[in-house]
Design an enzyme around this catalytic site. Structure first.
Site, PDB file in Angstrom:
ATOM      1  N   ASN A 165      57.352  48.900  91.559  1.00 27.43           N
ATOM      2  CA  ASN A 165      57.659  48.805  90.134  1.00 27.43           C
ATOM      3  C   ASN A 165      58.842  49.731  89.878  1.00 27.43           C
ATOM      4  OD1 ASN A 165      57.716  48.915  87.362  1.00 27.43           O
ATOM      5  ND2 ASN A 165      55.706  49.895  87.134  1.00 27.43           N
ATOM      6  N   HIS A 198      50.746  47.545  81.841  1.00 25.99           N
ATOM      7  CA  HIS A 198      50.987  48.840  82.492  1.00 25.99           C
ATOM      8  C   HIS A 198      50.699  49.953  81.483  1.00 25.99           C
ATOM      9  CE1 HIS A 198      53.033  52.230  84.321  1.00 25.99           C
ATOM     10  NE2 HIS A 198      52.921  51.583  85.472  1.00 25.99           N
ATOM     11  N   GLU A 231      45.343  52.037  88.012  1.00 24.77           N
ATOM     12  CA  GLU A 231      46.287  53.153  87.998  1.00 24.77           C
ATOM     13  C   GLU A 231      45.796  54.235  87.042  1.00 24.77           C
ATOM     14  OE1 GLU A 231      50.429  51.702  89.225  1.00 24.77           O
ATOM     15  OE2 GLU A 231      50.214  51.273  87.110  1.00 24.77           O
ATOM     16  N   SER A 236      51.274  57.716  92.235  1.00 26.12           N
ATOM     17  CA  SER A 236      51.805  58.632  93.252  1.00 26.12           C
ATOM     18  C   SER A 236      51.491  58.195  94.688  1.00 26.12           C
ATOM     19  CB  SER A 236      51.326  60.064  92.988  1.00 26.12           C
ATOM     20  OG  SER A 236      51.761  60.489  91.706  1.00 26.12           O
ATOM     21  N   GLU A 246      52.185  52.546  80.743  1.00 30.17           N
ATOM     22  CA  GLU A 246      53.342  52.986  79.945  1.00 30.17           C
ATOM     23  C   GLU A 246      53.582  52.039  78.774  1.00 30.17           C
ATOM     24  OE1 GLU A 246      55.960  53.308  83.314  1.00 30.17           O
ATOM     25  OE2 GLU A 246      54.839  55.066  83.981  1.00 30.17           O
ATOM     26  N   GLY A 255      53.237  59.169  88.366  1.00 31.38           N
ATOM     27  CA  GLY A 255      54.461  59.953  88.274  1.00 31.38           C
ATOM     28  C   GLY A 255      54.229  61.455  88.201  1.00 31.38           C
ATOM     29  N   LYS A 281      60.477  50.150  87.231  1.00 36.11           N
ATOM     30  CA  LYS A 281      60.485  50.696  85.864  1.00 36.11           C
ATOM     31  C   LYS A 281      61.883  50.616  85.251  1.00 36.11           C
ATOM     32  CE  LYS A 281      56.396  53.372  86.899  1.00 36.11           C
ATOM     33  NZ  LYS A 281      55.587  54.553  86.676  1.00 36.11           N
TER      34      LYS A 281
HETATM   35  P1  PGA Z   1      54.173  56.265  90.532  1.00 30.91           P
HETATM   36  O1  PGA Z   1      54.019  55.041  89.507  1.00 30.91           O
HETATM   37  O2  PGA Z   1      54.023  55.670  91.923  1.00 30.91           O
HETATM   38  O3  PGA Z   1      55.530  56.815  90.274  1.00 30.91           O
HETATM   39  O4  PGA Z   1      53.081  57.223  90.238  1.00 30.91           O
HETATM   40  C1  PGA Z   1      53.050  54.049  89.704  1.00 30.91           C
HETATM   41  C2  PGA Z   1      53.107  53.028  88.588  1.00 30.91           C
HETATM   42  O5  PGA Z   1      53.220  53.411  87.408  1.00 30.91           O
HETATM   43  O6  PGA Z   1      53.049  51.812  88.842  1.00 30.91           O
END
Ligand code: PGA
Length: 255
Positions: free
Chosen positions: A9, A98, A170, A216, A100, A176, A11
């Site tokens: 992803n 997601h 997640e 992560s 976010e 992140g 982003k």
């Molecule tokens: P990350 O993000 O691997 O940077 O923690 C995962 C995600 O939000 O899909």
């Protein structure tokens, strides 16, 4: 037999040109691992076309995903992207819900469900995301919270569609942040999600649905997650932004 999915992803990173270069740099590893891993990349909307062009020219075993989608066919919805705009570019998967999007753009379970149904209605496959906050985990409410998100997310989806579904677990506190759930913690929730799918549909569907862990995931920990019985791959953010970091995660899916 569920094939491991390794989905990047990207982003809100990468211009169209940068994304095209990154996908080219993933072609060899995707080919090398294609027996064990399904490689997926989710560039931002503005880079879907350039990545799609690379994929059409080089034919690597890499599938294209979008990070979001609106459910209407077309219309006066400034800033939104319609299903047909994605299918036209060869998009196979669409990430929906997601954390976010839920957190910063106010997407409710109902909105996420409408998007998931629209993705199926256009012959693409949703990657339906769920995950709890740290507060929810510390209050010991993770299982109920995830059950609410999954039941709402699956409402009105047909059994035939559901067999292709991908769900990403997640935990928000692990995205992140460099903090990961332990493989055991992630497995516990992913097994719970599979049981919920069996409850909503049946065991046959539950055995087919792929459940990814995200939060992560890195080259150093990916194999530990993939070794868990109910974890069928990863949704990767930060570590998917360079071929150097993403390639070993794809390789970790090799049996
Ligand atoms: P990350 O993000 O691997 O940077 O923690 C995962 C995600 O939000 O899909």
């Amino acid at each position: 037999m569920r094939k491991t999915m390794v989905a990047g992803n990207w982003k809100m990173f990468k211009t169209a040109g940068e994304a095209a270069i990154l996908v080219q740099n993933l072609e060899d590893v995707a080919r090398e691992c294609s027996g064990d891993a399904e490689t997926v990349v989710a560039p931002p909307f503005t880079a879907l076309h350039s990545v799609s062009t690379v994929l059409a020219l080089d034919h690597p075993p890499i599938k294209l995903a979008a990070q979001d989608m609106f459910w209407e066919e077309e219309g006066a919805y400034t800033g939104e992207v319609a299903p047909r705009m994605l299918t036209d570019l060869g998009v196979a998967y669409v990430i929906v819900g997601h954390s976010e999007r839920r957190q910063y753009f106010g997407e409710s379970d109902e909105v996420v469900n409408r998007k998931a149904r629209a993705v199926f209605a256009h012959a693409m496959t949703p990657i339906l995301c769920c995950g709890e906050t740290l507060e929810t985990r510390e209050a010991d409410r993770t299982a109920d919270f995830i059950a609410g998100q999954i039941r709402a997310g699956l409402a009105g989806i047909t059994e035939a569609d559901a067999t292709d579904l991908v769900i990403a677990y997640e935990p928000i506190w692990a995205i992140g942040t460099g903090k990961t759930a332990t493989p055991e913690m992630a497995e516990e929730v992913c097994a719970h999600i599979r049981a919920l799918v069996a409850e909503v549909f049946d065991d046959v569907v539950a055995e087919r649905v792929r459940i990814l862990y995200g939060g992560s995931v890195k080259p150093e920990n990916a194999a530990l997650f993939f070794a868990q019985p109910d974890i069928d791959g990863a949704l990767v953010g930060g570590a998917a932004l360079t071929a150097e970091a993403f390639a070993p995660i794809i390789k970790a899916a090799r049996a």
